[in-house]
Scaffold this motif. Sequence first.
Motif, PDB file in Angstrom:
ATOM      1  N   TYR A   1       0.741  -1.341  -0.075  1.00 20.61           N
ATOM      2  CA  TYR A   1       0.026   0.073  -0.050  1.00 20.61           C
ATOM      3  C   TYR A   1       1.014   1.247   0.137  1.00 20.61           C
ATOM      4  CZ  TYR A   1      -3.308   3.475   1.704  1.00 20.61           C
ATOM      5  OH  TYR A   1      -3.867   4.740   1.899  1.00 20.61           O
ATOM      6  N   ARG A   2       1.888   1.248   0.826  1.00 17.95           N
ATOM      7  CA  ARG A   2       2.835   2.350   0.881  1.00 17.95           C
ATOM      8  C   ARG A   2       3.523   2.620  -0.566  1.00 17.95           C
ATOM      9  NH1 ARG A   2       5.601   3.524   5.949  1.00 17.95           N
ATOM     10  NH2 ARG A   2       6.858   4.865   4.420  1.00 17.95           N
ATOM     11  N   LEU A   3       3.899   1.713  -1.133  1.00 13.84           N
ATOM     12  CA  LEU A   3       4.574   1.886  -2.555  1.00 13.84           C
ATOM     13  C   LEU A   3       3.457   2.275  -3.448  1.00 13.84           C
ATOM     14  CD1 LEU A   3       6.933  -1.080  -2.264  1.00 13.84           C
ATOM     15  CD2 LEU A   3       7.749   1.409  -2.319  1.00 13.84           C
ATOM     16  N   ILE A   4       2.413   1.840  -3.615  1.00 14.36           N
ATOM     17  CA  ILE A   4       1.464   1.896  -4.553  1.00 14.36           C
ATOM     18  C   ILE A   4       1.019   3.426  -4.428  1.00 14.36           C
ATOM     19  CG2 ILE A   4      -0.851   1.550  -5.547  1.00 14.36           C
ATOM     20  CD1 ILE A   4      -0.282  -1.569  -4.724  1.00 14.36           C
ATOM     21  N   SER A   5       0.625   4.012  -2.987  1.00 13.51           N
ATOM     22  CA  SER A   5       0.250   5.111  -2.821  1.00 13.51           C
ATOM     23  C   SER A   5       1.337   6.143  -3.269  1.00 13.51           C
ATOM     24  CB  SER A   5      -0.026   5.233  -1.505  1.00 13.51           C
ATOM     25  OG  SER A   5      -1.025   4.495  -0.942  1.00 13.51           O
ATOM     26  N   ALA A   6       2.642   6.143  -3.203  1.00 15.36           N
ATOM     27  CA  ALA A   6       3.418   6.837  -3.434  1.00 15.36           C
ATOM     28  C   ALA A   6       3.751   7.003  -4.977  1.00 15.36           C
ATOM     29  CB  ALA A   6       4.815   6.428  -2.800  1.00 15.36           C
ATOM     30  N   LEU A   7       3.630   6.064  -5.581  1.00 16.12           N
ATOM     31  CA  LEU A   7       3.753   6.159  -7.249  1.00 16.12           C
ATOM     32  C   LEU A   7       2.582   6.592  -7.835  1.00 16.12           C
ATOM     33  CD1 LEU A   7       5.583   2.788  -7.722  1.00 16.12           C
ATOM     34  CD2 LEU A   7       6.404   4.979  -7.863  1.00 16.12           C
ATOM     35  N   GLU A   8       1.219   6.226  -7.298  1.00 11.81           N
ATOM     36  CA  GLU A   8       0.226   6.844  -7.897  1.00 11.81           C
ATOM     37  C   GLU A   8      -0.048   8.261  -7.700  1.00 11.81           C
ATOM     38  OE1 GLU A   8      -2.781   3.127  -7.893  1.00 11.81           O
ATOM     39  OE2 GLU A   8      -2.994   4.485  -6.476  1.00 11.81           O
ATOM     40  N   GLU A   9       0.750   9.041  -7.001  1.00  8.15           N
ATOM     41  CA  GLU A   9       0.679  10.553  -6.794  1.00  8.15           C
ATOM     42  C   GLU A   9       1.600  11.055  -7.909  1.00  8.15           C
ATOM     43  OE1 GLU A   9       2.395  11.410  -2.812  1.00  8.15           O
ATOM     44  OE2 GLU A   9       0.537  10.849  -1.919  1.00  8.15           O
ATOM     45  N   LEU A  10       2.755  10.373  -8.635  1.00 11.05           N
ATOM     46  CA  LEU A  10       3.074  10.936  -9.688  1.00 11.05           C
ATOM     47  C   LEU A  10       2.441  10.732 -10.961  1.00 11.05           C
ATOM     48  CD1 LEU A  10       6.565   9.114  -8.863  1.00 11.05           C
ATOM     49  CD2 LEU A  10       5.691  11.407  -7.944  1.00 11.05           C
ATOM     50  N   SER A  11       2.376  12.037 -11.761  1.00 12.70           N
ATOM     51  CA  SER A  11       1.947  12.059 -12.830  1.00 12.70           C
ATOM     52  C   SER A  11       2.765  11.456 -13.991  1.00 12.70           C
ATOM     53  CB  SER A  11       1.500  13.573 -13.216  1.00 12.70           C
ATOM     54  OG  SER A  11       2.674  14.368 -13.066  1.00 12.70           O
ATOM     55  N   GLY A  12       2.301  11.317 -15.134  1.00 16.64           N
ATOM     56  CA  GLY A  12       2.949  10.737 -16.212  1.00 16.64           C
ATOM     57  C   GLY A  12       3.258   9.285 -16.359  1.00 16.64           C
ATOM     58  N   ILE A  13       2.829   8.444 -15.305  1.00 21.53           N
ATOM     59  CA  ILE A  13       2.941   7.045 -15.432  1.00 21.53           C
ATOM     60  C   ILE A  13       1.441   6.390 -15.671  1.00 21.53           C
ATOM     61  CG2 ILE A  13       3.450   5.072 -14.020  1.00 21.53           C
ATOM     62  CD1 ILE A  13       5.112   6.822 -12.039  1.00 21.53           C
ATOM     63  N   GLU A  14       1.685   5.426 -16.725  1.00 20.55           N
ATOM     64  CA  GLU A  14       0.434   4.696 -17.186  1.00 20.55           C
ATOM     65  C   GLU A  14       0.334   3.273 -16.169  1.00 20.55           C
ATOM     66  OE1 GLU A  14       0.695   4.055 -21.360  1.00 20.55           O
ATOM     67  OE2 GLU A  14      -0.316   5.895 -21.641  1.00 20.55           O
ATOM     68  N   ARG A  15       1.577   2.938 -15.952  1.00 17.79           N
ATOM     69  CA  ARG A  15       1.673   1.372 -15.460  1.00 17.79           C
ATOM     70  C   ARG A  15       3.188   1.337 -14.521  1.00 17.79           C
ATOM     71  NH1 ARG A  15       2.603  -3.980 -17.154  1.00 17.79           N
ATOM     72  NH2 ARG A  15       2.632  -3.417 -19.216  1.00 17.79           N
ATOM     73  N   PHE A  16       3.152   0.900 -13.558  1.00 22.42           N
ATOM     74  CA  PHE A  16       4.526   0.187 -12.859  1.00 22.42           C
ATOM     75  C   PHE A  16       4.563  -1.075 -12.469  1.00 22.42           C
ATOM     76  CE2 PHE A  16       1.608   2.299  -9.932  1.00 22.42           C
ATOM     77  CZ  PHE A  16       1.665   1.410  -8.819  1.00 22.42           C
ATOM     78  N   GLU A  17       5.534  -1.367 -11.989  1.00 23.34           N
ATOM     79  CA  GLU A  17       6.118  -2.845 -11.364  1.00 23.34           C
ATOM     80  C   GLU A  17       7.089  -2.655 -10.768  1.00 23.34           C
ATOM     81  OE1 GLU A  17       5.776  -6.918 -13.656  1.00 23.34           O
ATOM     82  OE2 GLU A  17       7.572  -5.891 -14.158  1.00 23.34           O
TER      83      GLU A  17
END
Length: 417
Positions: free
Chosen positions: A333-349
């Motif tokens: 949850y901590r990682l997903i929340s941190a990355l979803e705050e960033l714009s310009g990303i469609e998907r991450f792993e």
Amino acid sequence: MLNSAGTATNSDRTAQRLVEHPASQSRKLQRAIDDAWRFVPFYREVWRRAGVDPQTLRLPENFHDLPIIGKPDLQQFSVEERTDERYRARRRLSVESSSGSTGQPFDMYLDAASLRRRRWRFLRALLACGYRPGRRLMLISSQPTAVIERRPSWLHRIGWVYADVSSSGAALLRAYLASRPHILYGPLSSLLVLGQDLAAGEKITHRADVVISTAEQVTAMQRQSLLRFFGTDVTDFYGMTELGLVAWRRPGDSSYRLEEGGFLFEFLPAEGGAGLERLVVTGLSGGAMPWIRFDTGDLVRRDAGRIGTPVLEFYGRAVDCLLLPGDRRLSPYRLISALEELSGIERFEVIQREDWSVDVNVWSPLVDVLPILKRVETAVREACDGLVQVRAHHRTELLSASAGKLRPIQSYAQAPK
């Protein structure tokens, strides 16, 4: 009992829930425990090792004296030892297999009554999400094409069309355009592959009214992608091979509905913080393979400020918490929340390697990706308190039908023994 914060413990809450439903859950639970003790060698041995005698167990007060079991415990016993002795002689037991995130095969037997209950729960969830007889339904299934082709013809006549999850993206698109479903149901990865092809195709105007994802966690980014592809907000079903469907979310709802008539749910504190809890489930209907205090391995986030403390999200698996020095764990949850705050990303792993370093694969439509990669590295490094090495990589390949399950957070690190 109160914990150090002065609030009711999970044991108290479970006991209270059973007290509130004496005619249903308490009686069903007592029968399930009695039958498991008498007829399932696995439970007899595990409970004896724990020094628990279910015959003298007082419910609901002493329910938590029973040990929690996980898939590693079950895998130490044969499938016959995990099966109710009364069912072994029956020839019409179905065999279900699952490896899950552990990658270790796990077989179980299902009796006819358990299969009917599973199908009825699934149908009720479909009805809750907008399905009605006469509406066309496309199901992307894990069953191979040969099995799908043997399904009764009346299913096709009522508008139920099955597609093999291992089919190519082109085959899924053909099945979708031929059936023109009102309701589309399938694993997240298959829905994303199909959505990509729909978005790329010209003069494709049909869009399903309801899109239901299953089998994989849906991040906010993926939800936005599906909305763009299909033109409707995606909802999702939560289930597993061991238990079948146990929770679902209707379109537009902010929380899940749990199948409390057939299961007892426990929410235990999880390592990694962020307010996540481990989900432990007990089946109340018995069957050939009963489940008593089964640790699903999944993490949930609930809303403590709402009546009933509903489940808001299923947030990855406990095995995918990142390991940090100092015997610490970082929740998905901590990682997903941190990355979803960033714009310009469609998907991450996010992948933690055996040496505890972390690689982050990023899919971005931006031409200049270096700034976003730096922001990704910074966000993940800060979430990990700067304790592990982080590397971000740009990826451009599209999802393929052979991609398998999507796991936004994966950890292959091993804790020191």
